[in-house]
Design an enzyme around this catalytic site. Sequence first.
Site, PDB file in Angstrom:
ATOM      1  N   HIS A  58      -3.380  19.964   5.757  1.00 10.73           N
ATOM      2  CA  HIS A  58      -2.545  19.985   4.556  1.00 10.73           C
ATOM      3  C   HIS A  58      -1.098  20.333   4.878  1.00 10.73           C
ATOM      4  O   HIS A  58      -0.170  19.758   4.332  1.00 10.73           O
ATOM      5  CB  HIS A  58      -3.118  20.971   3.524  1.00 10.73           C
ATOM      6  N   THR A  91      -7.109  13.928  -2.601  1.00 13.77           N
ATOM      7  CA  THR A  91      -6.767  14.642  -3.840  1.00 13.77           C
ATOM      8  C   THR A  91      -5.252  14.668  -3.999  1.00 13.77           C
ATOM      9  O   THR A  91      -4.557  15.210  -3.135  1.00 13.77           O
ATOM     10  CB  THR A  91      -7.276  16.105  -3.781  1.00 13.77           C
ATOM     11  N   GLY A 161     -14.083  19.272  -3.100  1.00 16.27           N
ATOM     12  CA  GLY A 161     -13.581  20.635  -2.984  1.00 16.27           C
ATOM     13  C   GLY A 161     -14.739  21.585  -2.722  1.00 16.27           C
ATOM     14  O   GLY A 161     -15.903  21.162  -2.677  1.00 16.27           O
ATOM     15  N   GLU A 189     -24.322  19.729  -2.280  1.00 12.48           N
ATOM     16  CA  GLU A 189     -23.934  20.152  -0.926  1.00 12.48           C
ATOM     17  C   GLU A 189     -24.525  21.523  -0.647  1.00 12.48           C
ATOM     18  O   GLU A 189     -24.814  21.884   0.488  1.00 12.48           O
ATOM     19  CB  GLU A 189     -22.408  20.269  -0.826  1.00 12.48           C
TER      20      GLU A 189
END
Length: 330
Positions: A58, A91, A161, A189
């Site tokens: 990021h 995203t 996320g 998950e």
Amino acid sequence: MDLFCHKLPKIELHAHLNGSLSKLTLKQLGCLENSISQYQSVKAIGLKDAFALFKVAHEATSNTKNLYIATQNVIEEFAKDNVVYLELRTTPRSEEGMSEDDYIETVIKAIRENRFDGILVKLILSLDRRRSREEQTETLDRIIRFKNSFPDLIRGVDLSGDPAKGDFFRDIFEKARENGLKTAIHCAEIQNDAEVKNILEFKPDRLGHGTFIHTNPELWALYKQLNIPVECCLTSNVICLTANSYAEHHVQEWIKEKLPFCLATDDKGVFNTSLSEEFLHIHKASKLNELELWTISYKSIEYSFASAEEKNFLRFSLEKWKIKNIKDNE
Ligand SMILES: [Zn+2]
């Protein structure tokens, strides 16, 4: 078999842009050597630590120039791995000097200016489950706006996320569907039966992971009745410790019961894998032969968010490849 898996034309349906950044790309974007080595020496970590690692990527894509390079590099790497169809997901986010609109526009520009032959790229935009209902709604409205401008490129919406945080808001995804977007939702998950039931009842077009569905008889019965394709990310699950090993991965249930699935990398950079390697892992773990591996790739075309015309083109090229490369081992 290594060469076969590499050469096989492959369909990648679950790849997060930032998690897919390679070591080379991170270096090119100015990441420090020690953060890159930490990022690539991952062997077994929990899900929580995996999410912490995404920060490195990021930071590397916090401006439009870097984001553009990152997107093009990821496409190039998938193309070199003989991925012929790629659904990249990301995203939308804002940073200092980059709005969410800038973010989406940059990724679109990078895909449209793709210089690599033989790979068709589509975009799935993600809603971050950690964000509030209001924030997710706002992002969805933005996605719908972009989808209306680039209907050939933006094909779907994802929910992703940290699975331990946030919520699935069904009405938001209903709205996405009403606006012509396909839905691919990270589901099960971690064990979260109530949410999984809620997601299954919504009937998304595809599910990501689906690790803890077969572990609950009621959910498993419902799932089998719905028959929704699951994106199986073997290495990701093994490294994040939600699967004990490749041989014990839940994809075995899907193979055994002839349920729809595709293979995917999830975050090829963070987990240091490629789609070819995922095919090799399933070949070893499930003793699948060349024709069976080809069939996984071929069936994935159906589960993709490509148009009918694009699907026909992909089927045709895979059939052509099969005639040339697979001797009758049926
Ligand atoms: Zn994922």
